[in-house]
Structure formats: structure tokens, C-alpha cells
Write a protein that holds these residues in place. Structure first.
Motif, PDB file in Angstrom:
ATOM      1  N   ARG A  38       0.828  -1.214   0.000  1.00  0.00           N
ATOM      2  CA  ARG A  38       0.000   0.000   0.000  1.00  0.00           C
ATOM      3  C   ARG A  38       0.857   1.256   0.000  1.00  0.00           C
ATOM      4  N   PHE A  39       1.886   1.284   0.834  1.00  0.00           N
ATOM      5  CA  PHE A  39       2.758   2.454   0.925  1.00  0.00           C
ATOM      6  C   PHE A  39       3.514   2.667  -0.382  1.00  0.00           C
ATOM      7  N   GLU A  40       4.049   1.592  -0.939  1.00  0.00           N
ATOM      8  CA  GLU A  40       4.798   1.709  -2.197  1.00  0.00           C
ATOM      9  C   GLU A  40       3.895   2.162  -3.340  1.00  0.00           C
ATOM     10  N   ALA A  41       2.681   1.633  -3.391  1.00  0.00           N
ATOM     11  CA  ALA A  41       1.751   2.029  -4.457  1.00  0.00           C
ATOM     12  C   ALA A  41       1.406   3.510  -4.345  1.00  0.00           C
ATOM     13  N   ARG A  42       1.186   3.986  -3.133  1.00  0.00           N
ATOM     14  CA  ARG A  42       0.857   5.401  -2.952  1.00  0.00           C
ATOM     15  C   ARG A  42       2.058   6.275  -3.296  1.00  0.00           C
ATOM     16  N   LEU A  43       3.249   5.824  -2.920  1.00  0.00           N
ATOM     17  CA  LEU A  43       4.457   6.568  -3.256  1.00  0.00           C
ATOM     18  C   LEU A  43       4.638   6.633  -4.771  1.00  0.00           C
ATOM     19  N   ASP A  44       4.356   5.553  -5.459  1.00  0.00           N
ATOM     20  CA  ASP A  44       4.419   5.551  -6.932  1.00  0.00           C
ATOM     21  C   ASP A  44       3.433   6.558  -7.526  1.00  0.00           C
ATOM     22  N   GLN A  45       2.232   6.634  -6.945  1.00  0.00           N
ATOM     23  CA  GLN A  45       1.240   7.610  -7.423  1.00  0.00           C
ATOM     24  C   GLN A  45       1.749   9.041  -7.241  1.00  0.00           C
ATOM     25  N   ILE A  46       2.366   9.295  -6.116  1.00  0.00           N
ATOM     26  CA  ILE A  46       2.902  10.628  -5.856  1.00  0.00           C
ATOM     27  C   ILE A  46       4.029  10.936  -6.830  1.00  0.00           C
ATOM     28  N   ARG A  47       4.917   9.990  -7.044  1.00  0.00           N
ATOM     29  CA  ARG A  47       6.020  10.186  -7.985  1.00  0.00           C
ATOM     30  C   ARG A  47       5.487  10.575  -9.362  1.00  0.00           C
ATOM     31  N   GLU A  48       4.451   9.888  -9.790  1.00  0.00           N
ATOM     32  CA  GLU A  48       3.871  10.171 -11.108  1.00  0.00           C
ATOM     33  C   GLU A  48       3.282  11.577 -11.175  1.00  0.00           C
ATOM     34  N   ALA A  49       2.792  12.072 -10.062  1.00  0.00           N
ATOM     35  CA  ALA A  49       2.163  13.395 -10.028  1.00  0.00           C
ATOM     36  C   ALA A  49       3.183  14.527  -9.942  1.00  0.00           C
ATOM     37  N   LEU A  50       4.396  14.214  -9.493  1.00  0.00           N
ATOM     38  CA  LEU A  50       5.434  15.239  -9.344  1.00  0.00           C
ATOM     39  C   LEU A  50       6.090  15.564 -10.678  1.00  0.00           C
ATOM     40  N   PRO A  51       6.531  16.799 -10.834  1.00  0.00           N
ATOM     41  CA  PRO A  51       7.355  17.124 -11.999  1.00  0.00           C
ATOM     42  C   PRO A  51       8.633  16.276 -11.955  1.00  0.00           C
ATOM     43  N   LYS A  52       9.175  15.951 -13.113  1.00  0.00           N
ATOM     44  CA  LYS A  52      10.365  15.088 -13.184  1.00  0.00           C
ATOM     45  C   LYS A  52      11.526  15.641 -12.370  1.00  0.00           C
ATOM     46  N   SER A  53      11.686  16.939 -12.335  1.00  0.00           N
ATOM     47  CA  SER A  53      12.808  17.536 -11.597  1.00  0.00           C
ATOM     48  C   SER A  53      12.714  17.250 -10.102  1.00  0.00           C
ATOM     49  N   GLN A  54      11.527  17.086  -9.573  1.00  0.00           N
ATOM     50  CA  GLN A  54      11.365  16.810  -8.142  1.00  0.00           C
ATOM     51  C   GLN A  54      11.431  15.317  -7.831  1.00  0.00           C
ATOM     52  N   ARG A  55      11.178  14.476  -8.783  1.00  0.00           N
ATOM     53  CA  ARG A  55      11.217  13.028  -8.548  1.00  0.00           C
ATOM     54  C   ARG A  55      12.603  12.587  -8.107  1.00  0.00           C
ATOM     55  N   VAL A  56      13.628  13.191  -8.647  1.00  0.00           N
ATOM     56  CA  VAL A  56      14.993  12.814  -8.321  1.00  0.00           C
ATOM     57  C   VAL A  56      15.314  13.168  -6.869  1.00  0.00           C
ATOM     58  N   ASN A  57      14.681  14.206  -6.354  1.00  0.00           N
ATOM     59  CA  ASN A  57      14.971  14.671  -4.995  1.00  0.00           C
ATOM     60  C   ASN A  57      14.686  13.634  -3.919  1.00  0.00           C
ATOM     61  N   PHE A  58      13.790  12.704  -4.181  1.00  0.00           N
ATOM     62  CA  PHE A  58      13.531  11.694  -3.154  1.00  0.00           C
ATOM     63  C   PHE A  58      13.650  10.284  -3.698  1.00  0.00           C
ATOM     64  N   GLY A  59      14.252  10.120  -4.841  1.00  0.00           N
ATOM     65  CA  GLY A  59      14.496   8.779  -5.382  1.00  0.00           C
ATOM     66  C   GLY A  59      13.313   8.296  -6.213  1.00  0.00           C
ATOM     67  N   GLY A  60      13.564   7.194  -6.883  1.00  0.00           N
ATOM     68  CA  GLY A  60      12.501   6.560  -7.646  1.00  0.00           C
ATOM     69  C   GLY A  60      12.463   6.929  -9.103  1.00  0.00           C
ATOM     70  N   ALA A  61      13.259   7.877  -9.510  1.00  0.00           N
ATOM     71  CA  ALA A  61      13.273   8.252 -10.924  1.00  0.00           C
ATOM     72  C   ALA A  61      14.728   8.348 -11.378  1.00  0.00           C
ATOM     73  N   GLU A  62      14.926   8.095 -12.606  1.00  0.00           N
ATOM     74  CA  GLU A  62      16.282   8.190 -13.142  1.00  0.00           C
ATOM     75  C   GLU A  62      16.639   9.651 -13.322  1.00  0.00           C
ATOM     76  N   PRO A  63      17.914  10.000 -13.159  1.00  0.00           N
ATOM     77  CA  PRO A  63      18.304  11.398 -13.368  1.00  0.00           C
ATOM     78  C   PRO A  63      18.102  11.790 -14.834  1.00  0.00           C
ATOM     79  N   PRO A  64      17.891  13.073 -15.073  1.00  0.00           N
ATOM     80  CA  PRO A  64      17.699  13.519 -16.457  1.00  0.00           C
ATOM     81  C   PRO A  64      18.907  13.159 -17.314  1.00  0.00           C
ATOM     82  N   GLN A  65      18.651  12.786 -18.555  1.00  0.00           N
ATOM     83  CA  GLN A  65      19.705  12.428 -19.507  1.00  0.00           C
ATOM     84  C   GLN A  65      20.228  13.673 -20.206  1.00  0.00           C
ATOM     85  N   GLU A  66      21.533  13.678 -20.435  1.00  0.00           N
ATOM     86  CA  GLU A  66      22.153  14.764 -21.212  1.00  0.00           C
ATOM     87  C   GLU A  66      21.771  14.589 -22.684  1.00  0.00           C
TER      88      GLU A  66
END
Length: 170
Positions: free
Chosen positions: A140-168
Motif C-alpha cells: 500500500r505504501f509503495e503504491a501510494r508513493l508511486d502515485q505521488i512520484r507520477e504526479a510530481l514534476p520530473k525535476s522533483q522526482r529525483v529529490n527523493f528517489g525513484g526516478a532516473e536522473p535527467p539524460q544529457e
């Protein structure tokens, strides 16, 4: 106030507000057992009434019955969507009952309701760090965290993990 409310209840026993206020007045006057008796009677007459259930849960917390308060709030909020303050009360009840992981989860929901997705994600990360989580809680916690990650702008996803850093750019 309790005496006046007692008279009002005798004359208008179907008015929920009088019953909730009476229980609250008894609790404020220090008669927590009397408040619980009164609110339990009212809960039997008006089950899942939101203001009444919230007053009952608050009184259960005063009486040191946090687990019961938590169960009462969960029963209500599985049927009626809670307000942010009610979510916060549920978090307090869960924490007081020793359910730290769920307390973090409810605080994440409180922050979601307030629009602070980063703080909500942080609360979920803390929930995931609590030892002894059940598989259901973790999922339940992981699913909700995934939902939040999807709602965040990509630049903020990196701030708490779960997304790959932007590619050059190549």
C-alpha cells in the motif's frame, strides 16, 4: 453547559448536535467515563455520523483507548471521505495506538490533501522504513508513493528517489 444540554436532549432526543455537544461538555468537565457512555449511546442511535464519530474518537483518545479510536475512525472513513483535520486525527490515533507506520501513511494523506506532495512522499518513505511492516502495508505504501512520484514534476522526482536522473542531450 452539560446540564443545559441534558435538558435539550430530554426534549429533543433526535438532535445529534445536542448529543455530540453533551459528550464533549462532559469530557471538558473531566467526566471522561460519562462522556464515553453518552457518546456510545449516541453512536448507537446515529452510527457513522461524522461529527459525532469524531467527538467519540477524540474522547476515546482522552480515555487512553487509542486503538479503539483508530478503529472507529477507520470504520467511518472507509465509508465517508475525511477532511484533512480528520485525516490528521486518524494519524494521531494510529500513532497513539503504537501503529507508527500507519501514522506516517495517514500524515502523507494529510499532506496530499494540503497539496504538499514532497512532504507526503517523505512521510511514505518514513513509513516504509518502519520495522515489521506487513506485506499489505508495504504494498500500500509503495503504491501510494508511486502515485505521488507520477504526479510530481520530473525535476522533483529525483529529490527523493525513484526516478532516473535527467539524460544529457546527445
Amino acid at each position: 453547559a452539560a446540564k443545559g444540554l441534558e435538558d435539550l436532549i430530554r426534549r429533543h432526543d433526535d438532535v445529534i448536535l445536542y448529543r455530540a455537544a453533551y459528550g464533549q461538555a462532559l469530557a471538558k468537565a473531566g467526566d471522561v467515563p460519562g462522556a464515553l457512555r453518552s457518546l456510545e449511546t449516541a453512536m448507537g442511535l446515529f452510527p457513522r455520523n461524522v461529527p459525532l464519530t469524531v467527538r467519540y474518537a477524540e474522547t476515546l483518545l482522552l480515555a487512553g483507548q487509542a486503538e479503539r479510536a483508530h478503529r472507529v475512525l477507520l470504520d467511518l472513513f472507509n465509508v465517508v471521505a475525511p477532511t484533512p483535520d480528520q485525516i490528521r486525527l486518524t494519524a494521531l490515533a494510529a500513532n497513539s495506538a503504537g501503529d507508527v507506520a500507519d501514522a506516517y501513511y495517514y500524515m502523507s494523506e494529510y499532506h496530499i490533501a494540503g497539496g504538499d506532495l514532497m512532504l507526503a512522499a517523505s512521510q511514505l518513505q518514513m513509513a516504509l522504513g518502519v520495522p515489521g511492516l506487513s506485506q499489505i502495508q508495504r504494498a500500500r505504501f509503495e503504491a501510494r508513493l508511486d502515485q505521488i512520484r507520477e504526479a510530481l514534476p520530473k525535476s522533483q522526482r529525483v529529490n527523493f528517489g525513484g526516478a532516473e536522473p535527467p539524460q544529457e542531450p546527445a
